[in-house]
Enzyme design. Structure first.
Site, PDB file in Angstrom:
ATOM      1  N   LYS A 146       4.057   0.797  10.006  1.00 51.84           N
ATOM      2  CA  LYS A 146       4.217   2.049   9.267  1.00 51.84           C
ATOM      3  C   LYS A 146       3.706   3.238  10.066  1.00 51.84           C
ATOM      4  CE  LYS A 146       3.039   0.146   5.059  1.00 51.84           C
ATOM      5  NZ  LYS A 146       2.401   0.124   3.768  1.00 51.84           N
ATOM      6  N   GLU A 200       0.868  -1.159   0.000  1.00 50.52           N
ATOM      7  CA  GLU A 200       0.000   0.000   0.000  1.00 50.52           C
ATOM      8  C   GLU A 200       0.918   1.226   0.000  1.00 50.52           C
ATOM      9  OE1 GLU A 200      -2.838   0.093   3.207  1.00 50.52           O
ATOM     10  OE2 GLU A 200      -3.542   2.085   2.595  1.00 50.52           O
ATOM     11  N   ARG A 226       4.750 -12.860   9.777  1.00 48.28           N
ATOM     12  CA  ARG A 226       5.436 -11.615   9.456  1.00 48.28           C
ATOM     13  C   ARG A 226       6.728 -11.524  10.250  1.00 48.28           C
ATOM     14  NH1 ARG A 226       1.740  -7.660   8.936  1.00 48.28           N
ATOM     15  NH2 ARG A 226       3.111  -5.930   9.286  1.00 48.28           N
TER      16      ARG A 226
HETATM   17  P1  ATP Z   1       2.499  -2.256   8.230  1.00 50.70           P
HETATM   18  O1  ATP Z   1       1.720  -3.117   9.162  1.00 50.70           O
HETATM   19  O2  ATP Z   1       3.948  -2.113   8.585  1.00 50.70           O
HETATM   20  O3  ATP Z   1       1.844  -0.957   7.948  1.00 50.70           O
HETATM   21  P2  ATP Z   1       1.353  -3.472   5.925  1.00 50.70           P
HETATM   22  O4  ATP Z   1       1.181  -4.927   5.985  1.00 50.70           O
HETATM   23  O5  ATP Z   1       0.156  -2.629   6.135  1.00 50.70           O
HETATM   24  O6  ATP Z   1       2.545  -3.074   6.871  1.00 50.70           O
HETATM   25  P3  ATP Z   1       1.572  -3.314   3.104  1.00 50.70           P
HETATM   26  O7  ATP Z   1       2.075  -2.190   2.288  1.00 50.70           O
HETATM   27  O8  ATP Z   1       0.139  -3.631   3.070  1.00 50.70           O
HETATM   28  O9  ATP Z   1       2.018  -3.021   4.591  1.00 50.70           O
HETATM   29  O10 ATP Z   1       2.435  -4.616   2.840  1.00 50.70           O
HETATM   30  C1  ATP Z   1       2.800  -5.093   1.578  1.00 50.70           C
HETATM   31  C2  ATP Z   1       3.185  -6.529   1.700  1.00 50.70           C
HETATM   32  O11 ATP Z   1       4.269  -6.683   2.599  1.00 50.70           O
HETATM   33  C3  ATP Z   1       2.034  -7.351   2.234  1.00 50.70           C
HETATM   34  O12 ATP Z   1       1.953  -8.541   1.475  1.00 50.70           O
HETATM   35  C4  ATP Z   1       2.428  -7.619   3.657  1.00 50.70           C
HETATM   36  O13 ATP Z   1       1.897  -8.826   4.091  1.00 50.70           O
HETATM   37  C5  ATP Z   1       3.955  -7.647   3.582  1.00 50.70           C
HETATM   38  N1  ATP Z   1       4.525  -7.274   4.864  1.00 50.70           N
HETATM   39  C6  ATP Z   1       4.331  -6.124   5.559  1.00 50.70           C
HETATM   40  N2  ATP Z   1       4.970  -6.154   6.727  1.00 50.70           N
HETATM   41  C7  ATP Z   1       5.597  -7.350   6.797  1.00 50.70           C
HETATM   42  C8  ATP Z   1       6.421  -7.991   7.771  1.00 50.70           C
HETATM   43  N3  ATP Z   1       6.741  -7.404   8.927  1.00 50.70           N
HETATM   44  N4  ATP Z   1       6.903  -9.221   7.491  1.00 50.70           N
HETATM   45  C9  ATP Z   1       6.604  -9.823   6.330  1.00 50.70           C
HETATM   46  N5  ATP Z   1       5.835  -9.284   5.385  1.00 50.70           N
HETATM   47  C10 ATP Z   1       5.328  -8.058   5.596  1.00 50.70           C
HETATM   48 MG    MG Z   2      -1.534  -3.338   4.670  1.00 51.54          MG
END
Ligand code: ATP
Ligand code: MG
Length: 567
Positions: free
Chosen positions: A274, A40, A264
Site C-alpha cells: 500500500k 486496515e 501472500r
Molecule cells: P500491504 O502490505 O499491502 O499494506 P496489509 O497486509 O498491511 O497490506 P491489511 O489492510 O492489513 O493490508 O490487510 C487486510 C488483510 O488482507 C490481511 O488479512 C492481510 O493478510 C491480507 N492481505 C494483504 N495483502 C495480501 C496479499 N498480497 N496476499 C494475500 N493477502 C493479503
Molecule cells: Mg496490515
C-alpha cells in the site's frame, strides 16, 4: 481450466480446509465456522486483498459459516473514512456480503478493561523506556534481551500510571504498557511486547476520546475472540506472532480462535504494498487509486476486469504455505477466458488506412450480419453498414509481404469479415512522403458471407468499418505499469519507480462501427482481432464512450519474452 470447472470442482482440500475440517470435529465441535476479513482502512484494496477476501468468504460459504468485515483501525494517523467506504464497496463488487460489520475501535473500552486485568494478574506493566531503549533492551535473534528496569513495578503503581496514560498526562512516546512474558524468549515477539503506546492523535471514529492506542498484536486476537471468530486467517509474516496471539487469549482466559497463516500473493510486473501504491498516486505516476494500471480492485474494475475473473484467478492460484510469485499472465488469462464467454464483439480499426472498392456502387449501403458472440449463440447478431469506402488496419496491409503474410498485399485476396472477398488492385501513395494512403480493391459479389452458395476460401480474414458510418472513439491502450518482472527490486542506487514502463499508456482515436457510440459505461467488448475493451466508467459521456483496453487478445509479452526482447 475454465471458470466453471474450477469453481464447482471436487479438487483436493487445501491445507487450510484440512485443518478446518479437523477443528470443526475437534476444538470447535458444535460451532459454526466463522472467519473475518480485517483490512486496515489506510488505502484501497488490491488484488492481494482479493485473495484474502475470496479465501475468507469462500471458506465461510463452503462450510456453511459466516464471514465478518472488520476494520482494523488501531492506527489513527493513517486511517480515513474515504478508505472505509471504498473497501466496503470493493468487497461487495467482488460479490461478497459480510455477516457482521465491525471496527476494532469499537473494542477499545473492552481492550482497556482487559489490559487492567492483565496488570492485576501481574502480566503487564507500565514501562518508561523510550522507543529506542526498548529496541536496545530487546536483544537480537542471537542474544537474549534485558529486563526493563520498570518490569517489577508494583501492581498499584502500574494501575495508577496506566490510568494517567489514558487521562492524557504523558506526552507521545514517553510510556508504554507492556506484557510481562520473557525477555530471553527465542521469539522476539514474546520479549515483553508493547500493548499500548501514548499517541495524541484524532481517530476517524473515536475522535479525541483516546490518547493511548493498542498495538496490532494486542487488538487483533482479542477482536477475533470477541466476535467468536473460529479461524483467523492471515499471511505468513504473522506466523511468528502466533505464540503471542495464543498467549494473550490464554492469559485472559477468553475464547481462543485459531490463527492459520498462508502465503501472500505476489504478482510479476506488479508492486503490491500500500505504501508504494500510495506513492504512485501521490507523486502522479498514475492518475489515481482507480487508474486502470493499478493492481487495486478499483483499478482492475476500471480496466474492465470482471468480479468473476478475479474470483476465478484466486481459485486457480490456490493457497500455499510458502511465498512465491505468480505470473501476472495468469490473471490476464482469467479475464480473457471470462470475457471470451461474455463480451460482445465489435469491429474497431485502431490505425486506419482507406480502402476503396472500385466496383462497388457509389451510393450503395448494405447491412451485413455480424455475430455478437460466437461462444454464446443467445447473444444474437447485429447489422453493420458496409459501403464502397472502408477503413482497415494499416497493419493488415503489407506492400512487400513475405509469402506467409495472409492479409492484404498487392494482387492478393482477403475476406472482409462478415462481408466479401476482395482483391487489392492498386496502391496509392502520397507523392511527397511515399506513404501508402489508399488501397484500391475490387470485391467479388458472389462471396458474401452467409449467402449459402458454395464459397471460395481465402486464408486471411480482416476486420473493417465503413468510412462514412464509422464513429471516432478515444481508446486508451494500457500496458503493464512496470517493465520488469520484479519491480520491487530497484536498480543500484535507484528506487522501484525506475522500473516504471514509460509506454504503459498510449492514447489513440480509433474508428468504430456506429453502434459502439451507444455503449454504456462499464460495458465490455471484444474488439475483433485486437483485444478486450471496456467503456470507461468515469470519462465516458452519453453517445461518446471512451474505451480502456483490458487486455490484448494474446499475451504479446510472452512472445517478446521468448524472443528475449524484454526480461
Ligand atoms: P500491504 O502490505 O499491502 O499494506 P496489509 O497486509 O498491511 O497490506 P491489511 O489492510 O492489513 O493490508 O490487510 C487486510 C488483510 O488482507 C490481511 O488479512 C492481510 O493478510 C491480507 N492481505 C494483504 N495483502 C495480501 C496479499 N498480497 N496476499 C494475500 N493477502 C493479503
Ligand atoms: Mg496490515
Amino acid at each position: 481450466m475454465s471458470a466453471t470447472e474450477s469453481e464447482g470442482s471436487t479438487r483436493r482440500l487445501n491445507f487450510i480446509e484440512q485443518e478446518i475440517e479437523k477443528d470443526l470435529q475437534g476444538r470447535f465441535a458444535g460451532r459454526k465456522l466463522k472467519t473475518r476479513f480485517p483490512p486496515e482502512p489506510n488505502g484501497y484494496l488490491h488484488i492481494g486483498h482479493a485473495k484474502s477476501i475470496c479465501l475468507n468468504f469462500g471458506l465461510a460459504k463452503k462450510y456453511g459459516g459466516t464471514c465478518n468485515l472488520r476494520f482494523d483501525d488501531t492506527n489513527p494517523s493513517k486511517e480515513e473514512q474515504e478508505y472505509v467506504d471504498a473497501i466496503q464497496d470493493d468487497v461487495r463488487w467482488l460479490g461478497f456480503q459480510w455477516d457482521e460489520l465491525h471496527y476494532a475501535s469499537d473494542y477499545f473500552e473492552q481492550l482497556y478493561a482487559w489490559a487492567i486485568e492483565l496488570i492485576r494478574k501481574g502480566l503487564a506493566y507500565v514501562c518508561d523506556l523510550t522507543p529506542e531503549q526498548i529496541r536496545e533492551y530487546r536483544g537480537t535473534l542471537t542474544s537474549p534481551g534485558k529486563n526493563s528496569p520498570y518490569r517489577d513495578r508494583p501492581v498499584e503503581e502500574n494501575l495508577d500510571l496506566f490510568a494517567r496514560m489514558r487521562a492524557g498526562e504523558f506526552p507521545d512516546g514517553s510510556r508504554t504498557l507492556r506484557a510481562k512474558i520473557d525477555m530471553a524468549s527465542p521469539n522476539l515477539n514474546l520479549r515483553d511486547p508493547v500493548m499500548y503506546r501514548v499517541l495524541h492523535a484524532s481517530h476517524h471514529r473515536t475522535g479525541d476520546t483516546w490518547c493511548i492506542y493498542p498495538m496490532y498484536d494486542w487488538a487483533h486476537g482479542q477482536s477475533d475472540s470477541i466476535e467468536g471468530i473460529t479461524h483467523s486467517i492471515c499471511t505468513l509474516e504473522f506466523e511468528d506472532h502466533r505464540p503471542l496471539y495464543d498467549w494473550f487469549c490464554e492469559a485472559l482466559g477468553i475464547f481462543h480462535p485459531r490463527q492459520i497463516e498462508f502465503a501472500r500473493l505476489n504478482l510479476t510486473y506488479t508492486v503490491m504494498s500500500k505504501r508504494k501504491l500510495l506513492q504512485l498516486v501521490k507523486e502522479g505516476h498514475v492518475a489515481g487509486w482507480d487508474d486502470p494500471r493499478m493492481p487495486t480492485i478499483r483499478g482492475l474494475r476500471r480496466r474492465g476486469y470482471t468480479p468473476e475473473s478475479i474470483r476465478d484467478f484466486c481459485e486457480r492460484i490456490g493457497v500455499a504455505k510458502f511465498n512465491s510469485t505468480i505470473d501476472v499472465g495468469v490473471l490476464e488469462n482469467s479475464v480473457r477466458d471470462h470475457l471470451n464467454q461474455t463480451a460482445q464483439r465489435a469491429m474497431v480499426v485502431m490505425n486506419p488506412i482507406k480502402l476503396v472498392l472500385t466496383n462497388y456502387p457509389t451510393d450503395q449501403v448494405e447491412m451485413v450480419e455480424a455475430v455478437n458472440n460466437p461462444e454464446d449463440p443467445a447473444a444474437g447478431t447485429r447489422q453493420v453498414p458496409f459501403s464502397r469506402e472502408l477503413l482497415i488496419e494499416r497493419d493488415d496491409f503489407m506492400e512487400d509481404a513475405p509469402r506467409k503474410f495472409f492479409r492484404l498485399k498487392p494482387g492478393g485476396e482477403v475476406r472482409l469479415r462478415y462481408a466479401y472477398i476482395i482483391r487489392c488492385e492498386e496502391v496509392i501513395k502520397d507523392p511527397a512522403t511515399g506513404q501508402v494512403i489508399e488501397l484500391r480493391c475490387t470485391y467479388d459479389p458472389a462471396t458474401r458471407s452467409g449467402s449459402g452458395t458454395a464459397q471460395r476460401k481465402v486464408k486471411g480474414i480482416i476486420h473493417w468499418v465503413s468510412a462514412a458510418h464509422a464513429v471516432d472513439v478515444p481508446v486508451r491502450l494500457y500496458d503493464r505499469l512496470f517493465q520488469c518482472e520484479n519491480p520491487d527490486q530497484a536498480p543500484p542506487g535507484g528506487t522501484f519507480l525506475d522500473n516504471l514502463n514509460p509506454d504503459s499508456l498510449q492514447e489513440v482515436v480509433a474508428k468504430a462501427e456506429p453502434a459502439l457510440a451507444e455503449s454504456q459505461p462499464g460495458q465490455r467488448f471484444q474488439f475483433e482481432r485486437t483485444g478486450y475493451f471496456v467503456a470507461d466508467e468515469v470519462d465516458s459521456q452519453p453517445g461518446r464512450p471512451v474505451f480502456n483496453r483490458t487486455v490484448a487478445l494474446r499475451d504479446s509479452w510472452a512472445k517478446l519474452q521468448a524472443k528475449g526482447k524484454v526480461n
